[in-house]
Design a protein around this motif. Structure first.
Motif, PDB file in Angstrom:
ATOM      1  N   PHE A 119       0.857  -1.185   0.000  1.00 45.23           N
ATOM      2  CA  PHE A 119       0.000   0.000   0.000  1.00 45.23           C
ATOM      3  C   PHE A 119       0.886   1.226   0.000  1.00 45.23           C
ATOM      4  O   PHE A 119       1.866   1.291   0.734  1.00 45.23           O
ATOM      5  N   SER A 120       0.563   2.197  -0.806  1.00 47.16           N
ATOM      6  CA  SER A 120       1.393   3.392  -0.957  1.00 47.16           C
ATOM      7  C   SER A 120       1.377   4.272   0.285  1.00 47.16           C
ATOM      8  O   SER A 120       0.315   4.541   0.857  1.00 47.16           O
ATOM      9  N   GLN A 121       2.554   4.745   0.652  1.00 46.97           N
ATOM     10  CA  GLN A 121       2.670   5.706   1.749  1.00 46.97           C
ATOM     11  C   GLN A 121       2.339   7.120   1.278  1.00 46.97           C
ATOM     12  O   GLN A 121       2.282   8.050   2.073  1.00 46.97           O
ATOM     13  N   ALA A 122       2.123   7.285  -0.038  1.00 47.67           N
ATOM     14  CA  ALA A 122       1.801   8.603  -0.599  1.00 47.67           C
ATOM     15  C   ALA A 122       0.297   8.888  -0.585  1.00 47.67           C
ATOM     16  O   ALA A 122      -0.116  10.000  -0.893  1.00 47.67           O
ATOM     17  N   ILE A 123      -0.515   7.898  -0.242  1.00 39.68           N
ATOM     18  CA  ILE A 123      -1.967   8.090  -0.193  1.00 39.68           C
ATOM     19  C   ILE A 123      -2.362   8.743   1.131  1.00 39.68           C
ATOM     20  O   ILE A 123      -1.900   8.346   2.201  1.00 39.68           O
ATOM     21  N   ASP A 124      -3.225   9.730   1.045  1.00 41.23           N
ATOM     22  CA  ASP A 124      -3.778  10.364   2.232  1.00 41.23           C
ATOM     23  C   ASP A 124      -4.815   9.413   2.827  1.00 41.23           C
ATOM     24  O   ASP A 124      -5.939   9.323   2.348  1.00 41.23           O
ATOM     25  N   LYS A 125      -4.425   8.674   3.840  1.00 40.36           N
ATOM     26  CA  LYS A 125      -5.309   7.666   4.437  1.00 40.36           C
ATOM     27  C   LYS A 125      -6.479   8.306   5.196  1.00 40.36           C
ATOM     28  O   LYS A 125      -7.461   7.629   5.493  1.00 40.36           O
ATOM     29  N   GLY A 126      -6.394   9.582   5.485  1.00 38.22           N
ATOM     30  CA  GLY A 126      -7.486  10.286   6.138  1.00 38.22           C
ATOM     31  C   GLY A 126      -8.593  10.686   5.173  1.00 38.22           C
ATOM     32  O   GLY A 126      -9.668  11.092   5.587  1.00 38.22           O
ATOM     33  N   ARG A 127      -8.337  10.575   3.878  1.00 37.34           N
ATOM     34  CA  ARG A 127      -9.310  10.920   2.832  1.00 37.34           C
ATOM     35  C   ARG A 127      -9.350   9.786   1.831  1.00 37.34           C
ATOM     36  O   ARG A 127      -8.684   9.825   0.804  1.00 37.34           O
ATOM     37  N   PHE A 128     -10.098   8.764   2.146  1.00 40.13           N
ATOM     38  CA  PHE A 128     -10.174   7.568   1.308  1.00 40.13           C
ATOM     39  C   PHE A 128     -11.611   7.081   1.351  1.00 40.13           C
ATOM     40  O   PHE A 128     -12.177   6.897   2.416  1.00 40.13           O
ATOM     41  N   PHE A 129     -12.221   6.879   0.174  1.00 42.26           N
ATOM     42  CA  PHE A 129     -13.624   6.469   0.124  1.00 42.26           C
ATOM     43  C   PHE A 129     -13.759   5.440  -0.986  1.00 42.26           C
ATOM     44  O   PHE A 129     -13.278   5.656  -2.096  1.00 42.26           O
ATOM     45  N   GLU A 130     -14.398   4.310  -0.682  1.00 39.85           N
ATOM     46  CA  GLU A 130     -14.463   3.218  -1.636  1.00 39.85           C
ATOM     47  C   GLU A 130     -15.859   2.586  -1.668  1.00 39.85           C
ATOM     48  O   GLU A 130     -16.043   1.446  -1.235  1.00 39.85           O
ATOM     49  N   PRO A 131     -16.849   3.296  -2.213  1.00 42.09           N
ATOM     50  CA  PRO A 131     -18.191   2.713  -2.286  1.00 42.09           C
ATOM     51  C   PRO A 131     -18.266   1.625  -3.354  1.00 42.09           C
ATOM     52  O   PRO A 131     -17.491   1.606  -4.316  1.00 42.09           O
ATOM     53  N   VAL A 132     -19.223   0.727  -3.158  1.00 38.42           N
ATOM     54  CA  VAL A 132     -19.463  -0.378  -4.108  1.00 38.42           C
ATOM     55  C   VAL A 132     -20.896  -0.247  -4.601  1.00 38.42           C
ATOM     56  O   VAL A 132     -21.827  -0.063  -3.808  1.00 38.42           O
ATOM     57  N   PHE A 133     -21.070  -0.373  -5.917  1.00 36.96           N
ATOM     58  CA  PHE A 133     -22.390  -0.279  -6.550  1.00 36.96           C
ATOM     59  C   PHE A 133     -22.669  -1.559  -7.330  1.00 36.96           C
ATOM     60  O   PHE A 133     -21.761  -2.101  -7.964  1.00 36.96           O
ATOM     61  N   VAL A 134     -23.914  -2.015  -7.331  1.00 38.17           N
ATOM     62  CA  VAL A 134     -24.309  -3.195  -8.088  1.00 38.17           C
ATOM     63  C   VAL A 134     -25.078  -2.725  -9.326  1.00 38.17           C
ATOM     64  O   VAL A 134     -25.868  -1.781  -9.264  1.00 38.17           O
TER      65      VAL A 134
END
Length: 113
Positions: free
Chosen positions: A96-111
């Protein structure tokens, strides 16, 4: 078989855009493409525009990666993905990248309907 879209909305940490994008291109996308049930559909960057009453920056995410998952059992598919991703990590093919802002991460799933 049902089709799902996973929308990974992310931001790099300030000043780390290049590292963030290099990680996605060289590590994440190849690793995700090798996962069971997962098909990467593309990566996108938000752009300011006058086409709507709001700008994409109002959403708070600069980048979007889109993945398709095809399965009859989403929870089982996610379980398989976690196992495969752990194996890829153990084999040194993923981290996992250390360059990603882990405080701003959103991963919704749609069917698909």
């Amino acid at each position: 078989m049902a089709k799902y879209l996973v929308l990974a909305m992310t931001n790099p940490l300030p000043g780390r855009d290049s590292e963030f994008n290099e990680w996605y291109d060289r590590v994440a996308i190849p690793a995700y493409a090798s996962l069971p049930h997962v098909r990467p559909l593309g990566r996108y960057r938000s752009v300011p525009h006058d086409g709507y009453e709001f700008e994409m920056k109002d959403i708070g995410f600069e980048y979007l990666s889109v993945y398709e998952i095809e399965t009859d059992d989403l929870e089982a598919a996610f379980s398989e993905v976690r196992v495969a991703l752990a194996k890829a990590t153990e084999e040194g093919r993923y981290h996992f990248s250390q360059a990603i802002d882990k405080g701003r991460f959103f991963e919704p799933v749609f069917v698909q309907i």
